[in-house]
Design a protein around this motif. Structure first.
Motif, PDB file in Angstrom:
ATOM      1  N   ILE A  61      46.335  59.224  43.327  1.00 12.63           N
ATOM      2  CA  ILE A  61      47.646  59.307  42.682  1.00 12.63           C
ATOM      3  C   ILE A  61      48.755  58.722  43.561  1.00 12.63           C
ATOM      4  CG2 ILE A  61      48.217  61.651  43.453  1.00 12.63           C
ATOM      5  CD1 ILE A  61      49.262  62.133  40.560  1.00 12.63           C
ATOM      6  N   GLY A  62      48.670  58.915  44.869  1.00 15.55           N
ATOM      7  CA  GLY A  62      49.696  58.384  45.776  1.00 15.55           C
ATOM      8  C   GLY A  62      49.783  56.869  45.707  1.00 15.55           C
ATOM      9  N   ASP A  63      48.637  56.210  45.708  1.00 23.41           N
ATOM     10  CA  ASP A  63      48.619  54.746  45.612  1.00 23.41           C
ATOM     11  C   ASP A  63      49.182  54.270  44.278  1.00 23.41           C
ATOM     12  OD1 ASP A  63      47.469  54.544  48.131  1.00 23.41           O
ATOM     13  OD2 ASP A  63      45.420  54.497  47.326  1.00 23.41           O
ATOM     14  N   ILE A  64      48.841  54.980  43.207  1.00 25.19           N
ATOM     15  CA  ILE A  64      49.343  54.605  41.884  1.00 25.19           C
ATOM     16  C   ILE A  64      50.852  54.787  41.825  1.00 25.19           C
ATOM     17  CG2 ILE A  64      49.307  55.184  39.423  1.00 25.19           C
ATOM     18  CD1 ILE A  64      46.310  55.927  39.845  1.00 25.19           C
ATOM     19  N   TYR A  65      51.350  55.919  42.331  1.00 24.56           N
ATOM     20  CA  TYR A  65      52.795  56.146  42.346  1.00 24.56           C
ATOM     21  C   TYR A  65      53.514  55.063  43.151  1.00 24.56           C
ATOM     22  CZ  TYR A  65      53.006  60.709  40.053  1.00 24.56           C
ATOM     23  OH  TYR A  65      52.962  61.719  39.139  1.00 24.56           O
ATOM     24  N   GLU A  66      52.938  54.678  44.273  1.00 28.51           N
ATOM     25  CA  GLU A  66      53.560  53.634  45.090  1.00 28.51           C
ATOM     26  C   GLU A  66      53.665  52.322  44.314  1.00 28.51           C
ATOM     27  OE1 GLU A  66      52.599  51.343  49.222  1.00 28.51           O
ATOM     28  OE2 GLU A  66      52.263  53.519  49.168  1.00 28.51           O
ATOM     29  N   ARG A  67      52.605  51.961  43.592  1.00 27.48           N
ATOM     30  CA  ARG A  67      52.633  50.735  42.779  1.00 27.48           C
ATOM     31  C   ARG A  67      53.662  50.853  41.657  1.00 27.48           C
ATOM     32  NH1 ARG A  67      47.016  50.971  43.171  1.00 27.48           N
ATOM     33  NH2 ARG A  67      46.805  51.642  41.007  1.00 27.48           N
ATOM     34  N   VAL A  68      53.716  52.015  41.008  1.00 25.69           N
ATOM     35  CA  VAL A  68      54.672  52.219  39.915  1.00 25.69           C
ATOM     36  C   VAL A  68      56.095  52.097  40.443  1.00 25.69           C
ATOM     37  CG1 VAL A  68      55.601  53.908  38.286  1.00 25.69           C
ATOM     38  CG2 VAL A  68      53.129  53.581  38.463  1.00 25.69           C
ATOM     39  N   TYR A  69      56.390  52.759  41.566  1.00 26.42           N
ATOM     40  CA  TYR A  69      57.738  52.665  42.135  1.00 26.42           C
ATOM     41  C   TYR A  69      58.077  51.231  42.517  1.00 26.42           C
ATOM     42  CZ  TYR A  69      59.501  57.443  42.359  1.00 26.42           C
ATOM     43  OH  TYR A  69      60.015  58.664  42.033  1.00 26.42           O
ATOM     44  N   THR A  70      57.120  50.514  43.090  1.00 28.43           N
ATOM     45  CA  THR A  70      57.361  49.117  43.461  1.00 28.43           C
ATOM     46  C   THR A  70      57.678  48.282  42.224  1.00 28.43           C
ATOM     47  OG1 THR A  70      55.961  49.289  45.418  1.00 28.43           O
ATOM     48  CG2 THR A  70      56.334  47.066  44.540  1.00 28.43           C
ATOM     49  N   ASP A  71      56.910  48.463  41.158  1.00 27.56           N
ATOM     50  CA  ASP A  71      57.152  47.726  39.912  1.00 27.56           C
ATOM     51  C   ASP A  71      58.515  48.084  39.314  1.00 27.56           C
ATOM     52  OD1 ASP A  71      54.684  46.517  40.152  1.00 27.56           O
ATOM     53  OD2 ASP A  71      53.707  47.772  38.630  1.00 27.56           O
ATOM     54  N   LEU A  72      58.848  49.374  39.304  1.00 27.45           N
ATOM     55  CA  LEU A  72      60.122  49.790  38.714  1.00 27.45           C
ATOM     56  C   LEU A  72      61.318  49.395  39.588  1.00 27.45           C
ATOM     57  CD1 LEU A  72      59.195  53.228  37.099  1.00 27.45           C
ATOM     58  CD2 LEU A  72      59.526  51.020  35.983  1.00 27.45           C
ATOM     59  N   LYS A  73      61.129  49.324  40.890  1.00 27.86           N
ATOM     60  CA  LYS A  73      62.212  48.824  41.758  1.00 27.86           C
ATOM     61  C   LYS A  73      62.475  47.349  41.469  1.00 27.86           C
ATOM     62  CE  LYS A  73      61.918  52.012  45.623  1.00 27.86           C
ATOM     63  NZ  LYS A  73      61.590  52.185  47.035  1.00 27.86           N
ATOM     64  N   SER A  74      61.409  46.601  41.228  1.00 29.78           N
ATOM     65  CA  SER A  74      61.562  45.191  40.868  1.00 29.78           C
ATOM     66  C   SER A  74      62.293  45.073  39.528  1.00 29.78           C
ATOM     67  CB  SER A  74      60.186  44.531  40.797  1.00 29.78           C
ATOM     68  OG  SER A  74      60.286  43.212  40.344  1.00 29.78           O
ATOM     69  N   ARG A  75      61.927  45.916  38.578  1.00 29.84           N
ATOM     70  CA  ARG A  75      62.596  45.906  37.266  1.00 29.84           C
ATOM     71  C   ARG A  75      64.051  46.313  37.407  1.00 29.84           C
ATOM     72  NH1 ARG A  75      65.107  44.460  33.775  1.00 29.84           N
ATOM     73  NH2 ARG A  75      65.093  45.186  31.624  1.00 29.84           N
ATOM     74  N   ARG A  76      64.329  47.281  38.294  1.00 25.63           N
ATOM     75  CA  ARG A  76      65.718  47.686  38.518  1.00 25.63           C
ATOM     76  C   ARG A  76      66.535  46.524  39.093  1.00 25.63           C
ATOM     77  NH1 ARG A  76      67.245  52.841  42.103  1.00 25.63           N
ATOM     78  NH2 ARG A  76      66.205  51.622  43.700  1.00 25.63           N
ATOM     79  N   GLN A  77      65.934  45.739  39.978  1.00 25.29           N
ATOM     80  CA  GLN A  77      66.656  44.597  40.540  1.00 25.29           C
ATOM     81  C   GLN A  77      66.991  43.578  39.452  1.00 25.29           C
ATOM     82  OE1 GLN A  77      68.014  44.167  43.691  1.00 25.29           O
ATOM     83  NE2 GLN A  77      69.033  42.578  42.505  1.00 25.29           N
ATOM     84  N   ARG A  78      66.063  43.331  38.533  1.00 19.39           N
ATOM     85  CA  ARG A  78      66.349  42.416  37.421  1.00 19.39           C
ATOM     86  C   ARG A  78      67.470  42.979  36.547  1.00 19.39           C
ATOM     87  NH1 ARG A  78      60.819  42.552  36.650  1.00 19.39           N
ATOM     88  NH2 ARG A  78      61.059  43.298  34.514  1.00 19.39           N
ATOM     89  N   ALA A  79      67.456  44.289  36.318  1.00 18.17           N
ATOM     90  CA  ALA A  79      68.519  44.922  35.535  1.00 18.17           C
ATOM     91  C   ALA A  79      69.853  44.818  36.268  1.00 18.17           C
ATOM     92  CB  ALA A  79      68.176  46.385  35.257  1.00 18.17           C
ATOM     93  N   ALA A  80      69.832  45.019  37.565  1.00 24.66           N
ATOM     94  CA  ALA A  80      71.063  44.910  38.363  1.00 24.66           C
ATOM     95  C   ALA A  80      71.605  43.482  38.300  1.00 24.66           C
ATOM     96  CB  ALA A  80      70.809  45.324  39.806  1.00 24.66           C
TER      97      ALA A  80
END
Length: 158
Positions: A61-80
């Motif tokens: 679960i830790g590895d999956i959460y890390e990937r999810v956060y990385t993907d969503l941080k990238s999406r947040r940057q596009r939104a920003a």
């Protein structure tokens, strides 16, 4: 939510009145659209909850959460970037003060501030001041049973 929809939602929510009263159902914490006294929330993206899943049981679960956060941080940057195109560069903001008050067991936190503090923590987020409102791109998770959510938030901030 694509960038054009994000910009349209941000422009709308900045001008939309907040509800006068009524309790929050906390729907925004699970990635649903919600308007509460002091805030509007429009989800951009979210993950499913991984609590009590095979990933939770086998320790991945830790590895999956890390990937999810990385993907969503990238999406947040596009939104920003999309919001910066209309309002200029964002400022960096956080709910660190509210989180400190939470840890100090300070009773002056409203339930709304409590949710914001625990959801976003002290991690900086991009924001724009629009008159008496703060437009923010919040990325967080209320607790392990909840999904990780990236949301457009428009908050009352004097």
């Amino acid at each position: 939510m694509d960038d054009d929809s994000l910009v349209a939602a941000a422009r709308d929510l900045v001008t939309r009145p907040f509800p006068a009263d009524g309790p929050s159902s906390g729907s925004w914490l699970v990635g649903e659209t919600e308007s509460v006294p002091g805030g509007h929330f429009a989800p951009i993206a979210s993950s499913p909850s991984l609590y009590e899943t095979p990933a939770d049981d086998d320790g991945t679960i830790g590895d999956i959460y890390e990937r999810v956060y990385t993907d969503l941080k990238s999406r947040r940057q596009r939104a920003a970037d999309a919001l910066a195109a209309i309002w200029g560069p964002p400022q960096s903001d956080s709910f660190a003060a509210e989180l400190e008050r939470f840890w100090a067991d300070h009773e002056s936190l409203s339930p709304f501030e409590y949710d914001l503090a625990l959801f976003a923590g002290e991690e900086p987020f991009p924001s724009w001041r629009r008159h008496d409102r703060l437009v923010a791109l919040l990325l967080g998770q209320m607790d392990k049973e909840f999904p990780i959510v990236l949301t457009l938030a428009v908050l009352a901030r004097p």
